[in-house]
Design a protein around this motif. Structure first.
Motif, mmCIF file in Angstrom:
data_model
loop_
_atom_site.group_PDB
_atom_site.id
_atom_site.type_symbol
_atom_site.label_atom_id
_atom_site.label_comp_id
_atom_site.label_asym_id
_atom_site.label_seq_id
_atom_site.Cartn_x
_atom_site.Cartn_y
_atom_site.Cartn_z
ATOM 1 N N ASP A 2 0.850 -1.181 0.000
ATOM 2 C CA ASP A 2 0.000 0.000 0.000
ATOM 3 C C ASP A 2 0.886 1.231 0.000
ATOM 4 N N ALA A 3 0.774 2.013 -1.050
ATOM 5 C CA ALA A 3 1.576 3.229 -1.144
ATOM 6 C C ALA A 3 1.196 4.188 -0.023
ATOM 7 N N LYS A 4 2.200 4.794 0.619
ATOM 8 C CA LYS A 4 1.933 5.761 1.688
ATOM 9 C C LYS A 4 1.326 7.052 1.162
ATOM 10 N N ALA A 5 1.603 7.357 -0.097
ATOM 11 C CA ALA A 5 1.038 8.547 -0.733
ATOM 12 C C ALA A 5 1.284 8.426 -2.227
ATOM 13 N N GLU A 6 0.756 9.342 -2.972
ATOM 14 C CA GLU A 6 1.036 9.408 -4.403
ATOM 15 C C GLU A 6 1.200 10.862 -4.798
ATOM 16 N N PRO A 7 1.946 11.125 -5.865
ATOM 17 C CA PRO A 7 2.145 12.519 -6.283
ATOM 18 C C PRO A 7 0.851 13.116 -6.828
ATOM 19 N N THR A 8 0.858 14.409 -6.981
ATOM 20 C CA THR A 8 -0.203 15.081 -7.711
ATOM 21 C C THR A 8 0.323 15.419 -9.104
ATOM 22 N N LEU A 9 -0.544 15.421 -10.069
ATOM 23 C CA LEU A 9 -0.137 15.742 -11.429
ATOM 24 C C LEU A 9 -0.089 17.254 -11.622
ATOM 25 N N LYS A 10 0.998 17.710 -12.187
ATOM 26 C CA LYS A 10 1.115 19.139 -12.485
ATOM 27 C C LYS A 10 0.029 19.564 -13.459
ATOM 28 N N TYR A 11 -0.298 18.633 -14.376
ATOM 29 C CA TYR A 11 -1.374 18.878 -15.338
ATOM 30 C C TYR A 11 -2.421 17.776 -15.156
ATOM 31 N N LEU A 40 9.089 7.428 -4.689
ATOM 32 C CA LEU A 40 9.404 8.184 -3.476
ATOM 33 C C LEU A 40 8.150 8.384 -2.622
ATOM 34 N N SER A 41 7.050 8.747 -3.237
ATOM 35 C CA SER A 41 5.801 8.953 -2.503
ATOM 36 C C SER A 41 5.327 7.660 -1.846
ATOM 37 N N ALA A 42 5.449 6.557 -2.571
ATOM 38 C CA ALA A 42 4.976 5.274 -2.049
ATOM 39 C C ALA A 42 5.717 4.871 -0.791
ATOM 40 N N TYR A 43 7.016 5.124 -0.733
ATOM 41 C CA TYR A 43 7.823 4.694 0.411
ATOM 42 C C TYR A 43 7.834 5.706 1.551
ATOM 43 N N THR A 44 7.720 6.991 1.225
ATOM 44 C CA THR A 44 7.921 8.013 2.256
ATOM 45 C C THR A 44 6.646 8.738 2.675
ATOM 46 N N GLY A 45 5.638 8.742 1.824
ATOM 47 C CA GLY A 45 4.444 9.525 2.125
ATOM 48 C C GLY A 45 4.534 10.967 1.675
ATOM 49 N N ILE A 46 5.612 11.330 1.003
ATOM 50 C CA ILE A 46 5.773 12.694 0.495
ATOM 51 C C ILE A 46 4.902 12.874 -0.746
ATOM 52 N N THR A 47 4.155 13.942 -0.773
ATOM 53 C CA THR A 47 3.327 14.266 -1.942
ATOM 54 C C THR A 47 3.823 15.567 -2.559
ATOM 55 N N ARG A 48 4.113 15.509 -3.848
ATOM 56 C CA ARG A 48 4.511 16.726 -4.558
ATOM 57 C C ARG A 48 4.115 16.571 -6.021
ATOM 58 N N PRO A 49 4.024 17.663 -6.753
ATOM 59 C CA PRO A 49 3.572 17.579 -8.143
ATOM 60 C C PRO A 49 4.635 16.969 -9.057
ATOM 61 N N THR A 50 4.184 16.288 -10.080
ATOM 62 C CA THR A 50 5.088 15.727 -11.076
ATOM 63 C C THR A 50 4.503 15.967 -12.452
ATOM 64 N N LYS A 51 5.370 16.115 -13.436
ATOM 65 C CA LYS A 51 4.917 16.430 -14.785
ATOM 66 C C LYS A 51 5.021 15.248 -15.736
ATOM 67 N N ASP A 52 5.576 14.102 -15.252
ATOM 68 C CA ASP A 52 5.760 12.971 -16.154
ATOM 69 C C ASP A 52 5.885 11.675 -15.361
ATOM 70 N N LEU A 53 6.179 10.596 -16.058
ATOM 71 C CA LEU A 53 6.485 9.308 -15.445
ATOM 72 C C LEU A 53 7.916 8.941 -15.789
ATOM 73 N N GLN A 117 4.841 -3.779 -5.801
ATOM 74 C CA GLN A 117 3.720 -3.450 -6.668
ATOM 75 C C GLN A 117 2.736 -2.516 -5.982
ATOM 76 N N ILE A 118 2.299 -1.509 -6.719
ATOM 77 C CA ILE A 118 1.258 -0.600 -6.251
ATOM 78 C C ILE A 118 0.251 -0.432 -7.399
ATOM 79 N N GLU A 119 -0.756 0.358 -7.169
ATOM 80 C CA GLU A 119 -1.721 0.666 -8.221
ATOM 81 C C GLU A 119 -1.607 2.149 -8.569
ATOM 82 N N VAL A 120 -1.508 2.429 -9.853
ATOM 83 C CA VAL A 120 -1.404 3.810 -10.337
ATOM 84 C C VAL A 120 -2.415 4.002 -11.462
ATOM 85 N N PHE A 121 -3.328 4.923 -11.292
ATOM 86 C CA PHE A 121 -4.373 5.196 -12.284
ATOM 87 C C PHE A 121 -5.130 3.928 -12.673
#
Length: 253
Positions: A2-11, A40-53, A117-121
């Motif tokens: 279970d991911a601790k958090a996930e990023p937010t999309l810049k767009y 990084l978000s999955a392991y640490t719980g840090i959430t920040r915007p990202t523009k790509d994969l 393994q996590i779930e993304v979108f």
């Protein structure tokens, strides 16, 4: 996991593109890993915007990935044949990475053995393990981007999941870089020093102690361009230092 958090999309409107890209990658059947901010978000719980994969794969598969997406109408670009390709759909894109820009980090089978393994979108996706996540960020030390905080946060939150023997093996030639990050971690979190196993510090400090007793190398070498080609360009072009490869001036001349 279970991911601790996930990023937010810049767009935010790019979500459909990334969901479709991950479905295509899964259907393609080639091994790949999601790295960067998502890991990084999955392991640490840090959430920040990202523009790509950041999609990691083996060198032998990166052309297959690009070729597949090209065949179904995406635009592709080989930015640097030593480590990086890109897949585009309009203004949105994802990176296809099979090594580091300085050549120290080839993506190999071990990366997939320690993946989680996590779930993304809505798609099941494997992310890089914390051991490899630390390794992938150790050399990102440019003037405009420094990932030392990501290394420290990963150690803080996932130290018990790091394979320290494997990390030391990855960094064997560049053990001083690992020592720098661990000393940095100890200074940032003095109350958490025990998160790094004692034997790791003993090993690295013993190497340093032995090195201090030796004379300096005769050839002038600047490995700074493994961190930033631009910031250390003057050392190689004007000051007589050897680059990562090639020869430089001799120190005694």
């Amino acid at each position: 996991m279970d991911a601790k958090a996930e990023p937010t999309l810049k767009y935010p409107e790019s979500e459909a593109f990334y969901a479709e890209a991950l479905r295509e990658l899964n259907n393609l059947g080639l091994p790949f890993l999601l790295a960067g901010t998502y890991a990084l978000s999955a392991y640490t719980g840090i959430t920040r915007p990202t523009k790509d994969l950041d999609i990691f794969c083996k060198a032998g598969d990166y052309t297959r990935v690009l070729s597949h997406f090209k065949s179904i109408g995406y635009s592709v670009e080989i930015e640097d044949d030593r480590w990086l390709g890109k897949v585009f759909k309009g203004q949105y894109f994802f990176d296809v990475i099979f090594a580091s820009s300085n050549g120290t980090m080839p993506i190999g089978d071990q990366w997939f053995e320690r993946a989680r393994q996590i779930e993304v979108f809505g798609n099941p996706v494997r992310i890089v393990g914390p051991t490899e996540l630390v390794w992938s960020k150790c050399f990102i030390q440019l003037r405009h981007r420094y990932d030392g905080a990501d290394v420290a946060h990963t150690i803080l939150k996932a130290h018990d999941q790091i394979d320290w023997h494997a990390l030391l093996a990855y960094m064997e030639v560049h053990w001083e870089v690992l020592l720098m990050h661990l000393l940095n971690f100890r200074w940032i979190y003095p109350s958490e020093r025990d998160k790094v196993p004692r034997w790791v510090m003993d090993e690295l400090l013993d190497r340093l102690s032995k090195q201090l007793d030796l004379p300096p190398p005769q050839m002038k070498v600047c490995r700074g361009r493994m961190f930033s080609r631009i910031d250390y360009e003057i050392d190689v072009k004007q000051w007589g230092f050897a680059d990562v490869g090639g020869e430089g001036e001799w120190r005694n001349e």
